[in-house]
Design an enzyme around this catalytic site. Structure first.
Site, PDB file in Angstrom:
ATOM      1  N   SER A 142      31.476  28.278  11.811  1.00 43.48           N
ATOM      2  CA  SER A 142      30.368  28.327  10.859  1.00 43.48           C
ATOM      3  C   SER A 142      30.375  27.039  10.055  1.00 43.48           C
ATOM      4  CB  SER A 142      30.554  29.520   9.911  1.00 43.48           C
ATOM      5  OG  SER A 142      29.699  29.452   8.796  1.00 43.48           O
ATOM      6  N   TYR A 155      36.013  35.260   4.528  1.00 44.19           N
ATOM      7  CA  TYR A 155      35.180  34.685   5.591  1.00 44.19           C
ATOM      8  C   TYR A 155      35.428  33.186   5.721  1.00 44.19           C
ATOM      9  CZ  TYR A 155      30.933  33.585   8.248  1.00 44.19           C
ATOM     10  OH  TYR A 155      30.055  33.138   9.191  1.00 44.19           O
TER      11      TYR A 155
END
Length: 260
Positions: A142, A155
């Site tokens: 990401s 995350y």
């Protein structure tokens, strides 16, 4: 039934985790269109099995927070497909909480699924991937593997770790012809992101369009959410024979987010 390629050899086999929705499903569909035989891994739920059946994928039900499920997933995939050439580590989830209120068990689960599981799946698949001759590991990271945002501590920690793991594994795999790369998308229009947009619209008193433009895409040069198929197109190239010289790469598909 195994379908041969134009040279008479069996088509390459791929395992895509989180492969029955969002980015994972788009990648699985694209690889299938490219001629690969595809197994998708997800939690063993009727809806996930139905998606796999509807697309002609082999379904592997597993909980990636469990070490034994990671090993079994590789074994079941190899038994079903006769080998393994491509591993796409995509599975994940997102939990938004300030650090002071972040549940410890959620932290553990998120790091298991998004960081430990890619390591374990790669470890257990390593022998098959290196024997393949065209072995590929693709880790879906990401932009949050590069930059931080508040309320996403687990995350972001996992995605930073995935990039480090990608680079290390690439160095270890190079002499064996196995490539390891990471893809770092910006915000992608998935069911998860659609839910986040709706939640933020309610809490901020904005329209959903305003949330997209003024909140999610504010740092981006291109003010448009990616589609899952955009990520799948990049994954398609990364696993192709043409990408044999690409390894240890961290490929940003981030709408210019990190150009600043």
């Amino acid at each position: 039934m195994t379908q041969p390629n134009s040279q008479g050899a069996p088509a390459r086999a791929a395992l895509v985790t989180g492969g029955t929705s969002g980015i994972g499903l788009a990648i699985a569909r694209r690889l299938q269109q490219d001629g690969l035989r595809v197994a998708v891994l997800d939690l063993d739920r009727p809806q996930a099995r139905e998606v796999a059946r509807g697309h002609g994928f082999t379904f592997v039900g597993a909980d990636l927070s469990r070490r034994e499920d990671c090993r079994r997933a590789v074994d079941e995939t190899v038994a079903a497909l006769g080998g393994l050439d491509v591993l796409v580590n995509n599975a994940g989830f997102q939990h938004i909480d300030p650090i002071a209120a972040f549940p410890e068990d959620t932290w553990d689960a998120m790091l298991h699924v998004m960081l430990t599981a890619p390591f374990l799946l790669s470890k257990y698949a390593w022998g098959f991937l290196t024997r393949s001759g065209q072995g590929r590991i693709v880790n879906v990271a990401s932009i949050h593997g590069h930059v931080a945002s508040p309320f996403k501590s687990a995350y972001i920690s996992a995605k930073h770790g995935v990039i480090g793991f990608t680079r290390t594994a690439a160095l270890e795999a190079g002499e064996q012809g196995l490539t390891v790369n990471a893809i770092c998308p910006g915000y992608v229009r998935t069911p998860l992101v659609e839910g986040q947009i709706a939640d933020q619209a309610r809490t901020r008193g904005l329209s959903e369009q305003e949330v997209e433009q003024k909140v999610m895409l504010e740092p981006a040069a291109i003010k448009r959410l990616l589609d899952p198929e955009d990520v799948a197109a990049l994954a398609s190239y990364v696993v192709s024979p043409a990408a044999w010289g690409m390894t240890g790469a961290v490929l940003d598909l981030d709408l210019g987010w990190t150009a600043r």
